[in-house]
Design an enzyme around this catalytic site. Structure first.
Site, PDB file in Angstrom:
ATOM      1  N   VAL A 186       0.836  -1.202   0.000  1.00 39.13           N
ATOM      2  CA  VAL A 186       0.000   0.000   0.000  1.00 39.13           C
ATOM      3  C   VAL A 186       0.876   1.259   0.000  1.00 39.13           C
ATOM      4  O   VAL A 186       0.552   2.254  -0.658  1.00 39.13           O
ATOM      5  CB  VAL A 186      -0.962   0.016   1.214  1.00 39.13           C
ATOM      6  N   CYS A 187       1.995   1.211   0.699  1.00 38.08           N
ATOM      7  CA  CYS A 187       2.855   2.397   0.865  1.00 38.08           C
ATOM      8  C   CYS A 187       3.259   3.057  -0.458  1.00 38.08           C
ATOM      9  O   CYS A 187       3.150   4.277  -0.588  1.00 38.08           O
ATOM     10  CB  CYS A 187       4.081   2.056   1.701  1.00 38.08           C
ATOM     11  N   PRO A 188       3.724   2.301  -1.470  1.00 33.26           N
ATOM     12  CA  PRO A 188       4.113   2.981  -2.702  1.00 33.26           C
ATOM     13  C   PRO A 188       2.936   3.643  -3.420  1.00 33.26           C
ATOM     14  O   PRO A 188       3.120   4.648  -4.102  1.00 33.26           O
ATOM     15  CB  PRO A 188       4.748   1.886  -3.551  1.00 33.26           C
TER      16      PRO A 188
END
Length: 188
Positions: free
Chosen positions: A47-49
């Site tokens: 999810v972070c990118p």
């Protein structure tokens, strides 16, 4: 948590990966302009990118409002660089990526999950005096929206500049604001 609104950020010194090099970022670095501290669990995740890429897409809009983005994870600045080297999405980031491997910033902002060594998805809008004006915290699996974050920064700036007015739901710059009457002040 309500005690965080108006709370001054702590003194800190961290290393950052920024535009292909390493630099030191301190509390003094963030004073004098609006800032967003954007905590995320870890580099090389799923999810972070998507969130960091979304922020990168809106970065110029944040800069136009006089706001700097500081993404923060418990990874080191070396890991941030390795991620940028390995990912086209992360490579396009122009805002500083703060390294918080000891969890000091995440602890201050109360987003550190110690047993996992990661931060929850916490977003904190900080004014030029270093005081928190808005924040939200998500579970690790719930991504955020950079466009909505930009709107919140703009609303915080507007309210700070025009102390007698408030911004209604979905307010955007140029739209009508509200001036609370004395009869309604107790309802806010």
């Amino acid at each position: 948590m309500a005690g965080y609104i108006g709370k001054e950020i702590t003194d800190f010194t961290v290393q950052a990966y920024h535009k292909g090099s390493f630099e030191t970022v301190t509390k003094e670095s963030v004073l004098g302009h609006w800032s967003v501290f954007f905590f995320y669990p870890a580099d090389f995740t799923f999810v972070c990118p998507t969130e960091l890429g979304d922020l990168a897409d809106f970065y110029e809009d944040f800069k136009e409002t006089g706001c700097e983005i500081y993404s923060v994870s418990e990874d080191t600045h070396f890991v941030h660089k390795a991620w940028a080297d390995a990912s086209e999405t992360i490579r396009k980031i122009e805002y500083p990526m703060l390294a918080d491997p000891a969890g000091r910033l995440a602890s201050f902002f109360d987003v550190l999950v110690e047993e996992e060594g990661q931060a929850l998805r916490g977003t904190f809008i900080v004014n030029p005096e270093g005081k928190i004006k808005a924040y939200e915290i998500h579970d690790m699996g719930i991504g955020r929206n950079a466009e909505e974050l930009l709107r919140k920064v703009q609303a915080a700036q507007y309210v700070e500049e025009h102390g007698d007015q408030v911004c209604p739901a979905k307010w955007k710059p140029g739209e009508e604001t509200l001036t609370p009457s004395l009869d309604l002040v107790g309802l806010l």
